[in-house]
Design a protein around this motif. Structure first.
Motif, PDB file in Angstrom:
ATOM      1  N   ASP A  90       0.827  -1.210   0.000  1.00 38.15           N
ATOM      2  CA  ASP A  90       0.000   0.000   0.000  1.00 38.15           C
ATOM      3  C   ASP A  90       0.863   1.264   0.000  1.00 38.15           C
ATOM      4  O   ASP A  90       0.537   2.251  -0.661  1.00 38.15           O
ATOM      5  CB  ASP A  90      -0.943   0.011   1.204  1.00 38.15           C
ATOM      6  CG  ASP A  90      -2.024  -1.050   1.117  1.00 38.15           C
ATOM      7  OD1 ASP A  90      -2.270  -1.579   0.017  1.00 38.15           O
ATOM      8  OD2 ASP A  90      -2.629  -1.356   2.173  1.00 38.15           O
TER       9      ASP A  90
ATOM     10  N   TYR B  96       3.901   1.660  -1.344  1.00 34.06           N
ATOM     11  CA  TYR B  96       4.478   1.899  -2.664  1.00 34.06           C
ATOM     12  C   TYR B  96       3.428   2.233  -3.729  1.00 34.06           C
ATOM     13  O   TYR B  96       3.705   3.007  -4.639  1.00 34.06           O
ATOM     14  CB  TYR B  96       5.356   0.721  -3.094  1.00 34.06           C
ATOM     15  CG  TYR B  96       6.704   0.782  -2.419  1.00 34.06           C
ATOM     16  CD1 TYR B  96       7.653   1.724  -2.806  1.00 34.06           C
ATOM     17  CD2 TYR B  96       7.016  -0.067  -1.368  1.00 34.06           C
ATOM     18  CE1 TYR B  96       8.883   1.804  -2.175  1.00 34.06           C
ATOM     19  CE2 TYR B  96       8.245   0.009  -0.733  1.00 34.06           C
ATOM     20  CZ  TYR B  96       9.168   0.944  -1.142  1.00 34.06           C
ATOM     21  OH  TYR B  96      10.382   1.028  -0.511  1.00 34.06           O
ATOM     22  N   THR B  97       2.237   1.676  -3.615  1.00 34.61           N
ATOM     23  CA  THR B  97       1.220   2.054  -4.589  1.00 34.61           C
ATOM     24  C   THR B  97       0.847   3.521  -4.412  1.00 34.61           C
ATOM     25  O   THR B  97       0.582   4.211  -5.394  1.00 34.61           O
ATOM     26  CB  THR B  97      -0.038   1.150  -4.499  1.00 34.61           C
ATOM     27  OG1 THR B  97      -0.581   1.207  -3.193  1.00 34.61           O
ATOM     28  CG2 THR B  97       0.293  -0.280  -4.883  1.00 34.61           C
ATOM     29  N   SER B  98       0.873   4.007  -3.176  1.00 32.74           N
ATOM     30  CA  SER B  98       0.573   5.426  -2.923  1.00 32.74           C
ATOM     31  C   SER B  98       1.721   6.342  -3.303  1.00 32.74           C
ATOM     32  O   SER B  98       1.524   7.385  -3.914  1.00 32.74           O
ATOM     33  CB  SER B  98       0.238   5.640  -1.445  1.00 32.74           C
ATOM     34  OG  SER B  98      -0.936   4.972  -1.103  1.00 32.74           O
ATOM     35  N   VAL B  99       2.928   5.966  -2.944  1.00 29.26           N
ATOM     36  CA  VAL B  99       4.090   6.842  -3.136  1.00 29.26           C
ATOM     37  C   VAL B  99       4.589   6.833  -4.582  1.00 29.26           C
ATOM     38  O   VAL B  99       4.905   7.883  -5.147  1.00 29.26           O
ATOM     39  CB  VAL B  99       5.230   6.446  -2.173  1.00 29.26           C
ATOM     40  CG1 VAL B  99       6.510   7.200  -2.479  1.00 29.26           C
ATOM     41  CG2 VAL B  99       4.803   6.683  -0.726  1.00 29.26           C
ATOM     42  N   VAL B 100       4.664   5.657  -5.205  1.00 29.25           N
ATOM     43  CA  VAL B 100       5.269   5.523  -6.525  1.00 29.25           C
ATOM     44  C   VAL B 100       4.221   5.515  -7.643  1.00 29.25           C
ATOM     45  O   VAL B 100       4.537   5.842  -8.779  1.00 29.25           O
ATOM     46  CB  VAL B 100       6.151   4.250  -6.584  1.00 29.25           C
ATOM     47  CG1 VAL B 100       6.790   4.069  -7.945  1.00 29.25           C
ATOM     48  CG2 VAL B 100       7.228   4.294  -5.508  1.00 29.25           C
ATOM     49  N   GLY B 101       3.004   5.125  -7.313  1.00 28.02           N
ATOM     50  CA  GLY B 101       1.974   5.037  -8.339  1.00 28.02           C
ATOM     51  C   GLY B 101       1.867   3.665  -8.965  1.00 28.02           C
ATOM     52  O   GLY B 101       1.203   3.473  -9.983  1.00 28.02           O
ATOM     53  N   TRP B 102       2.526   2.673  -8.363  1.00 29.07           N
ATOM     54  CA  TRP B 102       2.427   1.313  -8.850  1.00 29.07           C
ATOM     55  C   TRP B 102       1.039   0.754  -8.573  1.00 29.07           C
ATOM     56  O   TRP B 102       0.308   1.260  -7.720  1.00 29.07           O
ATOM     57  CB  TRP B 102       3.450   0.416  -8.152  1.00 29.07           C
ATOM     58  CG  TRP B 102       4.862   0.598  -8.611  1.00 29.07           C
ATOM     59  CD1 TRP B 102       5.298   1.049  -9.825  1.00 29.07           C
ATOM     60  CD2 TRP B 102       6.041   0.299  -7.862  1.00 29.07           C
ATOM     61  NE1 TRP B 102       6.665   1.035  -9.878  1.00 29.07           N
ATOM     62  CE2 TRP B 102       7.153   0.588  -8.682  1.00 29.07           C
ATOM     63  CE3 TRP B 102       6.261  -0.193  -6.584  1.00 29.07           C
ATOM     64  CZ2 TRP B 102       8.455   0.396  -8.266  1.00 29.07           C
ATOM     65  CZ3 TRP B 102       7.563  -0.372  -6.167  1.00 29.07           C
ATOM     66  CH2 TRP B 102       8.652  -0.082  -6.998  1.00 29.07           C
ATOM     67  N   GLU B 103       0.708  -0.322  -9.262  1.00 25.71           N
ATOM     68  CA  GLU B 103      -0.521  -1.064  -9.018  1.00 25.71           C
ATOM     69  C   GLU B 103      -0.121  -2.461  -8.576  1.00 25.71           C
ATOM     70  O   GLU B 103       0.920  -2.975  -8.985  1.00 25.71           O
ATOM     71  CB  GLU B 103      -1.373  -1.113 -10.279  1.00 25.71           C
ATOM     72  CG  GLU B 103      -1.813   0.282 -10.720  1.00 25.71           C
ATOM     73  CD  GLU B 103      -2.547   0.291 -12.046  1.00 25.71           C
ATOM     74  OE1 GLU B 103      -2.845  -0.795 -12.591  1.00 25.71           O
ATOM     75  OE2 GLU B 103      -2.807   1.392 -12.542  1.00 25.71           O
TER      76      GLU B 103
ATOM     77  N   THR C 214       3.430  -1.256 -13.305  1.00 26.09           N
ATOM     78  CA  THR C 214       3.350   0.158 -13.644  1.00 26.09           C
ATOM     79  C   THR C 214       1.899   0.483 -13.999  1.00 26.09           C
ATOM     80  O   THR C 214       1.104  -0.429 -14.262  1.00 26.09           O
ATOM     81  CB  THR C 214       4.243   0.490 -14.851  1.00 26.09           C
ATOM     82  OG1 THR C 214       3.716  -0.194 -15.998  1.00 26.09           O
ATOM     83  CG2 THR C 214       5.694   0.086 -14.609  1.00 26.09           C
ATOM     84  N   PRO C 215       1.538   1.771 -14.055  1.00 20.16           N
ATOM     85  CA  PRO C 215       0.186   2.115 -14.495  1.00 20.16           C
ATOM     86  C   PRO C 215      -0.137   1.572 -15.890  1.00 20.16           C
ATOM     87  O   PRO C 215      -1.304   1.321 -16.205  1.00 20.16           O
ATOM     88  CB  PRO C 215       0.185   3.640 -14.473  1.00 20.16           C
ATOM     89  CG  PRO C 215       1.165   3.982 -13.398  1.00 20.16           C
ATOM     90  CD  PRO C 215       2.255   2.938 -13.548  1.00 20.16           C
TER      91      PRO C 215
END
Length: 124
Positions: free
Chosen positions: A26, A28-35, A51-52
């Motif tokens: 959670d 890294y998905t918030s900070v980096v934008g990963w899924e 990646t997005p």
């Protein structure tokens, strides 16, 4: 073992193994934008990180079972010709073996620590 040596020495994968994979996923998905998508491990799920655009770029894993001894850091996996030979050379040159050599699925690998304390996974 493959006779193709063109990718020996290259980084093939990287992942993070931690005790709180759900929380860190959670982060890294918030900070980096990963899924993240669940990766079935039998009795629990690790995470494939994308990646997005949908390209899988890494994994975030629980420190459970055989992976309980892996250090909580981003771990790069570099292909070598022989894990056994590279592990022996690691010790001979002042490094340490942190995990392995062992199989993880079909991959034979080992986690080493260099004399400065940096950690790397090697596989064949």
């Amino acid at each position: 073992m493959s006779k193709d040596k063109s990718d020996v020495g290259q980084i093939h994968w990287r992942d993070l193994t931690v005790g709180n994979a759900e929380e860190i996923k959670d982060f890294y998905t918030s900070v980096v934008g990963w899924e993240a998508s669940k990766h079935d491990m039998g009795t629990y799920h690790d995470f494939d990180i994308k990646t997005p655009a949908g390209d899988t770029v890494t994994g975030i894993c629980h420190a459970r079972g055989d992976n309980a001894s892996l250090p909580p850091q981003w771990l790069m996996y570099v292909k070598v010709e022989s894990v056994k030979e590279s592990a022996d050379n690691c010790i001979e040159h002042g490094g340490q073996i942190l995990d392995g050599p062992r199989y993880m699925g079909e991959m034979f690998f080992c986690v080493i620590k260099d004399p400065a304390g940096a950690v790397l996974a090697i596989f064949e």
